[in-house]
Design an enzyme around this catalytic site. Structure first.
Site, short mmCIF file in Angstrom:
data_model
loop_
_atom_site.label_atom_id
_atom_site.label_comp_id
_atom_site.label_asym_id
_atom_site.label_seq_id
_atom_site.Cartn_x
_atom_site.Cartn_y
_atom_site.Cartn_z
N ASN A 7 -12.43 3.88 38.84
CA ASN A 7 -12.23 2.94 37.73
C ASN A 7 -11.88 3.74 36.48
O ASN A 7 -12.74 4.33 35.86
CB ASN A 7 -13.53 2.14 37.53
CG ASN A 7 -13.42 1.15 36.39
OD1 ASN A 7 -12.34 0.94 35.83
ND2 ASN A 7 -14.53 0.53 36.03
N TRP A 8 -10.59 3.72 36.15
CA TRP A 8 -10.15 4.53 34.99
C TRP A 8 -10.50 3.85 33.66
O TRP A 8 -10.34 4.47 32.61
CB TRP A 8 -8.64 4.76 35.08
CG TRP A 8 -8.21 5.76 36.11
CD1 TRP A 8 -9.00 6.43 37.00
CD2 TRP A 8 -6.87 6.23 36.34
NE1 TRP A 8 -8.24 7.27 37.78
CE2 TRP A 8 -6.93 7.17 37.40
CE3 TRP A 8 -5.62 5.94 35.79
CZ2 TRP A 8 -5.80 7.82 37.89
CZ3 TRP A 8 -4.49 6.58 36.28
CH2 TRP A 8 -4.58 7.52 37.32
N LYS A 9 -10.89 2.60 33.70
CA LYS A 9 -11.19 1.85 32.47
C LYS A 9 -9.99 1.95 31.51
O LYS A 9 -8.86 2.04 31.96
CB LYS A 9 -12.49 2.35 31.85
CG LYS A 9 -13.65 2.34 32.87
CD LYS A 9 -14.99 2.54 32.26
CE LYS A 9 -16.05 2.51 33.35
NZ LYS A 9 -17.41 2.59 32.84
N HIS A 95 -17.02 -6.74 35.75
CA HIS A 95 -17.64 -5.49 35.31
C HIS A 95 -18.52 -5.77 34.09
O HIS A 95 -18.17 -6.60 33.25
CB HIS A 95 -16.55 -4.46 34.98
CG HIS A 95 -17.10 -3.09 34.79
ND1 HIS A 95 -17.75 -2.70 33.64
CD2 HIS A 95 -17.11 -2.02 35.62
CE1 HIS A 95 -18.14 -1.44 33.78
NE2 HIS A 95 -17.76 -1.00 34.97
N GLU A 144 -24.00 -2.38 39.72
CA GLU A 144 -23.91 -1.36 38.67
C GLU A 144 -24.96 -1.65 37.59
O GLU A 144 -24.70 -2.45 36.68
CB GLU A 144 -22.52 -1.36 38.04
CG GLU A 144 -21.41 -0.96 38.99
CD GLU A 144 -20.22 -0.39 38.22
OE1 GLU A 144 -19.83 0.74 38.54
OE2 GLU A 144 -19.72 -1.04 37.30
P1 PGA Z 1 -19.41 5.77 35.36
O1 PGA Z 1 -18.80 4.30 35.35
O2 PGA Z 1 -19.16 6.36 36.70
O3 PGA Z 1 -18.68 6.48 34.25
O4 PGA Z 1 -20.88 5.62 35.07
C1 PGA Z 1 -18.90 3.47 36.47
C2 PGA Z 1 -18.35 2.10 36.17
O5 PGA Z 1 -18.63 1.57 35.09
O6 PGA Z 1 -17.63 1.52 36.99
#
Ligand code: PGA
Length: 220
Positions: A7-9, A95, A144
């Site tokens: 997940n590159w956000k 998310h 998550e």
């Molecule tokens: P992280 O993010 O691995 O940087 O904690 C995970 C996510 O939010 O999908």
């Protein structure tokens, strides 16, 4: 089959995505086939380029990070499932960052799932805890916990497994964990048969470190 979801956000532009791909594709990736499915989720404008450059490798799939709850039409700025059809295989829905910063509710998330499924796009439905209601049709659920996202404080395997029991998972849904997954803690999750995959944010942004995670996941 285990799933690794990058997940590159809201990170990277065309140049950075190409650099990631340039470095990544220098590796011998053939060992991944049949072992792991890798789902790369870049921001919308980068989907096509990432897809194009990974398309000859069948174990890579492409995911969007969101989708409109509207169908296509007069909704300026929205990206509909119909637009994503043919471009992505998966879409992340719900998310916690979207729930928090964009006030997305369960009702709206259910509509997003319906839009995606109508276009044969597989939702990866995220929940923060057992209070988040899971859309019944989804086949991928990502747990998550908020405290674990981007903090370096990954949740212990024991706690993840305890939460899995509390969630009302749809029948045969794949169970994914996400939150500060790194090459140090990845193996602990993947050795558990109760965990089907991992959703990885920060550790997916550098192609070499992400490649290291893939290598480790194949050794499990
Ligand atoms: P992280 O993010 O691995 O940087 O904690 C995970 C996510 O939010 O999908």
């Amino acid at each position: 089959m285990k799933y690794l979801i990058a997940n590159w956000k809201a990170n990277k532009n065309i140049q950075a995505a190409n650099e990631w791909l340039d470095i990544f594709l220098k590796n011998d990736l053939s060992f991944i086939r049949g072992q792991v499915e890798v789902i790369v989720c870049p921001p919308y404008p980068l989907l096509a380029i990432v897809r194009e450059r990974l398309k000859r490798l069948s174990f890579f799939k492409i995911g969007a990070q969101d989708v409109s709850f509207f169908p296509g039409g007069p909704y300026t700025g929205e990206v509909s499932a119909a637009t994503l059809a043919g471009l992505v295989d998966y879409v992340i829905i719900g998310h916690s960052e979207r729930r928090q910063y964009f006030a997305e509710t369960s009702r709206l998330l259910f509509q997003k799932c319906r839009q995606a499924l109508d276009q044969q796009i597989e939702p990866i439905f995220c929940v923060r805890d057992a209070a988040d209601v899971i859309a019944p049709q989804v086949r991928f659920v990502a747990y998550e916990p908020i405290e674990a996202i981007g903090t370096g404080q990954n949740e212990s395997l024991a706690k993840v497994l305890a939460m899995k029991k509390q969630l009302h998972l749809p029948h045969e849904a794949k169970f994914i964990y996400g939150g500060s997954v790194t090459d140090v803690n990845l193996t602990s999750y993947l050795t558990s048969p109760a965990i089907d995959g991992l959703l990885i944010g920060a550790a997916s942004l550098h192609s070499e470190s992400f490649f290291a995670l893939i290598k480790k996941s194949v050794l499990v």
